[in-house]
Design a protein around this motif. Structure first.
Motif, short mmCIF file in Angstrom:
data_model
loop_
_atom_site.label_atom_id
_atom_site.label_comp_id
_atom_site.label_asym_id
_atom_site.label_seq_id
_atom_site.Cartn_x
_atom_site.Cartn_y
_atom_site.Cartn_z
N THR A 235 0.82 -1.21 0.00
CA THR A 235 0.00 0.00 0.00
C THR A 235 0.85 1.26 0.00
O THR A 235 0.51 2.25 -0.64
N THR A 239 1.09 4.32 -2.60
CA THR A 239 1.01 5.73 -2.19
C THR A 239 2.17 6.52 -2.76
O THR A 239 2.00 7.62 -3.29
N ILE A 321 -6.93 6.26 1.78
CA ILE A 321 -7.29 5.08 2.59
C ILE A 321 -8.62 4.52 2.11
O ILE A 321 -8.80 3.31 1.98
N GLU A 322 -9.57 5.41 1.82
CA GLU A 322 -10.89 4.98 1.37
C GLU A 322 -10.80 4.24 0.03
O GLU A 322 -11.54 3.28 -0.21
N SER A 326 -3.71 3.53 0.37
CA SER A 326 -2.84 3.64 1.54
C SER A 326 -3.35 2.74 2.66
O SER A 326 -4.54 2.42 2.72
N PRO A 328 -4.62 1.52 6.42
CA PRO A 328 -5.58 2.18 7.31
C PRO A 328 -4.94 3.05 8.38
O PRO A 328 -5.56 4.00 8.85
N GLU A 331 -1.74 8.21 8.56
CA GLU A 331 -2.35 9.45 9.01
C GLU A 331 -1.36 10.61 8.93
O GLU A 331 -0.14 10.41 9.02
#
Length: 829
Positions: A235, A239, A321-322, A326, A328, A331
């Protein structure tokens, strides 16, 4: 001149506000992208999960292996072979040792990322029996509570086949995996490869025993042995791939629009500057005043945009993330760390510099003319092409056409690299925006020609207004051009490449039918063998493995497919360029021409399970980068569980002549029922595989297009509001000449439609250049060049852009018409 700048900004608040809004959004976008990108390179340490309670984990590794330089899922040779018997004996001599194995094990109907482990390693991940007992025989398992009840009979899908087990107990579920636990003996049967060893002896003795043969993980490093490490890497790689592309395209668009907006704001004030020159202001004083205004607006807007950058970055992170790009836990947190402060400071500086740069070019030209020329220029516009704009436009045109030609002829493989290709799509669009003033005249005459004989003065007024205000028309058409041109180019390129790949795959597959995973990561070889026993059915199920070859003292790894040579020829249409597939046997292989191996040459190949074999190159075939594999004989089937998971990603089925098709299909469906495989036609297989392969590319292109669209939509509305609000004098002249309010609105609406049409035409021209290069590249890569035009998306974006242009015109005109008086010539804000 500071006082004059303050007074001017106060008096011309509409233009000031428009420039500030554009700069705030541009700086916020640059800041958000910068913070998001820097966050990727300063991630928090992830805690150990499956081995959180293990004192030390011994895992084979290659110190020269950099996973970031290799495809996801590919293991180094040391990791593929796993823990050797010799290493296991050394570690066992230091104290108690627990063997760890990780392999595919999925309950029927369960998630496809379920994993199997020996029961003895469960305690190190904090697992504890919730009810029942540990597995005591090879036909018993332990699962997470909620998956099955204790005592239930369940079906488990593994690479070794489909087997029934009894649930002897359940454990509380954990967040990081969905595990199925077996006895040590059953786990060894299902997965001969030993993933790692949990060493319970003294750490010093363990390190001494291991030496250079493996790595000993303790503390935070134990997370590297978790399966989540590879998922995080996948992921995060997505990104890292996506964010720079988004930042480059969206950031460049934002800077271009902001610079154009500030330059347009200065152009609107030519008459003011002329009056200042007429009353004695020197060119230096004029330039200083404009620079001070730009500095004041730039500092204010950049500060606000920078403040919005951090919440914008968090919003973007949530969006990634959705979309599943990326992880979960990814942040963006406010902090005084340099990874947050540096991009924010950089965005602030970029905003100020763009404001100064956008205003300086126009101010220099306006400040250097004689007063009488300035007054004349305020009435009748010229072509709007300054020497610097000529230079920039010519460079953009040469680079755009040249790069497109190079992609079409010299480097067609460049279209397969999204990072560079997406950026290259911007060049013709930006060049068209820079050269737009040159096209305003011809396009205005062309677009207004159908209305040349219309009754009433509206068409004539619109035509002459555009011809005498080419800079204004070009500046207001630019956001429409950028919006439609970039979105059209991005989505059309994505869809066209996908269609070309589909066409190539459809031509490559000979078989009419295929087996594909249905809710599972792959198909068990046992299932393929079961189908092969059906009369009249021929099946080829390539097993994914890895081959390692030595190249100048280092190992090169490539994908390999283990398949029956006869089945390969029946089901696949490879473009053989050397040798023949008829020469494939147990001691040979077919490789891609990209590898540079000569037909007939013999190479020492290291297999994932550790064996070293000499293989002769029987044939070479043409393949694209990323689709190049070695086709290997079936004697290497046992290497697949070492390299990957031991599953086939698909299986191709053909029927012998004279076979009862309906009966054969029915038997195949019966054979694969409950095995996690689904029978489908070739076309359906191509569609499903292309959808999976294109997912990340489509996410990248469409998310970038979405950001561009949102920013440019605001820019369209903002620019038209600025342009129309500054034209009270034109409105006053129309009213004094006898035009009714309805006729005035009609004139301005018609003019905004002309502006939008000019932007759309230029966008189509720039997109045509991009698609011409793509067409040529596809022709070389795939032998066909289907250009997929996203009509719905383009028409939708064009319609909304046009609507915003009309709204941006009607709002200030309506406000002016509602005023009590409309001043005539000389009326300014």
């Amino acid at each position: 001149m500071i006082r004059v700048a303050f007074q001017t900004l106060r008096a011309r608040w509409v233009s000031f506000l428009g420039s500030v809004v554009a700069l705030v959004l541009g700086v916020a976008q640059v800041a958000a992208m910068g913070v998001l990108l820097m966050t990727v390179f300063d991630l928090p340490d992830r805690p150990a999960e499956r081995f959180a309670q293990a004192p030390a984990v011994v895992r084979p590794s290659d110190p020269t292996w950099d996973s970031a330089r290799h495809d996801l899922g590919v293991r180094s040779l040391a990791e593929a072979k796993g823990v050797s018997p010799a290493l296991r004996r050394k570690v066992t001599a230091t104290g108690e040792t627990v063997v760890d194995r990780s392999f595919y094990a999925q309950l029927e109907g369960g998630p496809k990322d379920q994993v199997g482990h020996p029961w003895l390693v469960a305690r190190f991940g904090g697992y504890a029996l919730k009810d029942g007992r540990r597995p005591s025989s090879d036909d018993e398992i332990v699962v997470a509570s909620g998956r099955a009840r204790t005592g239930a009979k369940v079906t488990v899908l593994t690479a070794a086949g489909v087997t029934r087990y009894t649930v002897s107990g359940t454990v509380s579920p954990v967040a990081w995996e969905d595990a199925v636990f077996f006895t040590d003996a059953e786990a060894a049967r299902l997965s001969p490869r030993i993933e790692a060893l949990v060493a319970l002896g003294p750490i010093d003795k363990v390190r001494e025993a291991v030496g250079e043969d493996a790595e000993v993980l303790t503390g935070q490093d134990r997370h590297r042995a978790d399966a989540g490490e590879e998922r995080d890497r996948e992921t995060l790689d997505n990104t890292v791939t996506l964010v720079p592309v988004m930042a480059g395209v969206a950031g460049t668009t934002a800077i271009f629009v902001v610079a154009s907006t500030f330059a347009f704001a200065v152009i609107q004030r030519r008459r003011e500057i002329a009056l200042l020159r007429a009353v004695g202001a020197t060119p230096k004083q004029v330039r200083r005043m404009v620079r001070n205004e730009a500095l004041l607006a730039g500092v204010l807007a950049s500060a606000v945009g920078t403040a919005l950058g951090l919440p914008g970055a968090r919003l973007l992170a949530g969006m990634l993330i959705e979309m599943g790009v990326s992880p979960p836990w990814f942040e963006v947190e406010p902090s005084p760390h340099w990874t947050v402060l540096a991009p924010l400071a950089g965005a602030f500086l970029v905003g100020v510099l763009v404001a100064l740069g956008g205003a300086a070019a126009a101010a220099r030209r306006a400040g250097n003319i004689r007063p009488i020329e300035a007054l004349r220029e305020a009435t009748v516009d010229d072509t709007g092409m300054t020497p610097s704009r000529w230079l920039l436009g010519a460079a953009g045109l040469i680079c755009g056409v040249g790069w497109t030609a190079w992609i079409a002829v010299g480097d067609p493989g460049g279209v397969l690299s999204p990072t560079t290709y997406v950026v290259s799509l911007m060049i013709p669009v930006l060049a068209a925006a820079v050269l737009a003033p040159l096209a305003v005249g011809p396009l205005t005459k062309l677009l207004m020609w159908p209305f040349s004989r219309s009754s009433g003065p509206t068409a004539m007024l619109v035509r002459e207004s555009a011809l005498t205000s080419r800079r204004r028309v070009a500046a207001t058409a630019a956001p429409v051009l950028l919006t439609v041109g970039l979105v059209f180019s991005l989505i059309a390129a994505t869809d066209s490449l996908g269609a070309a790949r589909d066409h190539g795959l459809r031509n490559q597959v000979r078989s009419e039918y295929a087996l594909a995973p249905d809710g599972t990561p792959g198909i068990s070889p046992q299932v393929i063998d079961r189908v092969s026993r059906i009369n009249g059915v021929r099946i080829a199920g390539p097993l994914l493995t890895t081959v390692y070859t030595e190249d100048e003292g280092r190992l090169e790894e490539n994908d390999g497919l283990v398949v029956d040579p006869a089945a390969l020829k029946r089901t696949m249409e490879l473009k053989v360029v050397g040798g023949s597939l008829d020469d494939l046997d147990d001691n040979s292989m077919a490789v891609a021409d990209l590898w540079g191996m000569r037909v007939g040459s013999t190479h020492k190949v290291l297999m994932a399970d550790g064996q070293v074999v000499p293989l002769r190159v029987a044939a070479t075939y043409r393949a694209l980068r990323g689709e190049d594999v070695a086709y290997l004989p079936q004697r290497f089937t046992a290497t697949a569980p070492y390299a990957r998971d031991g599953l086939a990603r698909r299986a191709y089925i053909s029927l012998e002549p004279g076979t009862d098709r309906a009966a054969a299909i029915a038997e195949i469906r019966k054979a694969v029922g409950g095995t996690g495989a689904s029978l489908m036609t070739r076309d359906r297989l191509v569609a499903s595989e292309s959808a999976y392969a294109r997912r990340l590319t489509e996410v990248r292109q469409r998310s970038t297009a979405l950001i561009i669209v949102l920013f440019c939509f605001v820019a369209i509305l903002n620019t038209l509001l600025m342009a129309t609000a500054d034209r009270r004098r034109d409105l006053a002249l129309l009213r004094m000449a006898g035009a009714t309010p309805k006729q005035v609105v009609r004139f301005f609406v018609a003019e905004s439609l002309l502006v939008a049409s000019i932007g759309l035409v230029l966008a189509l021209v720039a997109t045509a250049v991009n698609l011409a290069g793509l067409w040529g590249a596809e022709l070389q890569l795939f032998g066909t060049a289907p250009i997929a035009v996203p009509y719905a998306a383009v028409i939708g974006v064009a319609a909304v852009s046009t609507l915003l242009a009309v709204v941006g015109t009607v709002l200030p005109v309506g406000a002016a018409l509602r005023a009590r008086t409309v001043q005539l010539a000389g009326a300014r804000e």
